[in-house]
Design a protein around this motif. Structure first.
Motif, short mmCIF file in Angstrom:
data_model
loop_
_atom_site.label_atom_id
_atom_site.label_comp_id
_atom_site.label_asym_id
_atom_site.label_seq_id
_atom_site.Cartn_x
_atom_site.Cartn_y
_atom_site.Cartn_z
N ILE A 36 0.85 -1.19 0.00
CA ILE A 36 0.00 0.00 0.00
C ILE A 36 0.88 1.24 0.00
O ILE A 36 1.94 1.28 0.64
N SER A 37 0.45 2.26 -0.75
CA SER A 37 1.12 3.55 -0.78
C SER A 37 0.09 4.60 -0.37
O SER A 37 -1.02 4.64 -0.91
N ALA A 38 0.47 5.45 0.58
CA ALA A 38 -0.46 6.47 1.08
C ALA A 38 0.27 7.78 1.35
O ALA A 38 1.47 7.79 1.60
N VAL A 39 -0.49 8.86 1.29
CA VAL A 39 0.02 10.20 1.59
C VAL A 39 -0.83 10.75 2.72
O VAL A 39 -2.06 10.70 2.68
N CYS A 40 -0.17 11.28 3.74
CA CYS A 40 -0.86 11.89 4.87
C CYS A 40 -0.40 13.33 5.00
O CYS A 40 0.79 13.59 5.13
N LYS A 58 3.62 13.42 4.81
CA LYS A 58 4.40 12.19 4.94
C LYS A 58 3.89 11.19 3.92
O LYS A 58 2.69 11.09 3.67
N HIS A 59 4.83 10.44 3.33
CA HIS A 59 4.50 9.38 2.39
C HIS A 59 4.85 8.05 3.03
O HIS A 59 5.88 7.94 3.70
N PRO A 114 12.71 7.11 -1.63
CA PRO A 114 11.31 6.66 -1.56
C PRO A 114 10.45 7.42 -0.55
O PRO A 114 9.22 7.36 -0.63
N ALA A 115 11.06 8.16 0.35
CA ALA A 115 10.28 8.96 1.31
C ALA A 115 9.49 10.07 0.60
O ALA A 115 8.58 10.64 1.18
N TYR A 116 9.83 10.36 -0.66
CA TYR A 116 9.15 11.41 -1.42
C TYR A 116 8.27 10.83 -2.54
O TYR A 116 7.82 11.56 -3.39
#
Length: 161
Positions: A36-40, A58-59, A114-116
């Protein structure tokens, strides 16, 4: 006087007894049975103030079974110039805010991290952060453009054509 603390999207928010307005936006950008990939995005400020406070994005790209964050080596072949390819593609596709920021150095530092990266089925979205200036930029790179740099077999069901 007791204070308060809050973990908003991975960012610790602290304050005194004053009330705050807190806004959180969570979006899933990609999901499959193992990943899963999410952005908060979180924004907070003291109540009754129209300025001040802070915000953060945050990713998270997480393998569900191991609960580990995605590493670049999970998607990109180390034997290729994938970092250079990401930097060049990001600079060509950069969409920035209205600032007068030179993004070259920021892209060089953040494109391969990958944090971005919010992962999308159709491409890799890179969200660049210039720091404390509230300047931001994004670049969406189709997976088809990155195909020569990807590992095989690819562990995710991405749109490659």
């Amino acid at each position: 006087m007791p204070g308060w603390a809050l973990d908003a999207c991975g960012t610790k928010v602290e304050g005194d007894d004053a009330e705050i307005d807190l806004y959180i936006d969570l979006a899933v950008t990609f999901a499959d049975p193992r990943f899963i990939s999410a952005v908060c995005a979180a924004e907070w400020r003291p109540k009754w103030l129209f300025h001040g406070g802070s915000s953060d994005v945050k990713h998270s790209n997480r393998w569900l079974l191991s609960e580990k964050e995605l590493e670049a080596a999970d998607l990109f072949d180390a034997a290729t110039d994938w970092k250079g390819a990401l930097q060049r593609a990001a600079l060509r596709r950069l969409v920035e805010d209205e600032s007068d920021v030179d993004w070259t150095e920021t892209v060089a530092k953040q494109a391969s991290d990958p944090a971005y990266w919010p992962i999308l089925r159709q491409g890799l979205l890179i969200q660049f952060d210039y720091g404390n200036t509230y300047s931001f930029a994004t670049a969406e790179i189709p997976w088809s453009d990155l195909r020569p740099y990807l590992v095989s077999p690819l562990p995710l069901s991405l749109k490659l054509d």
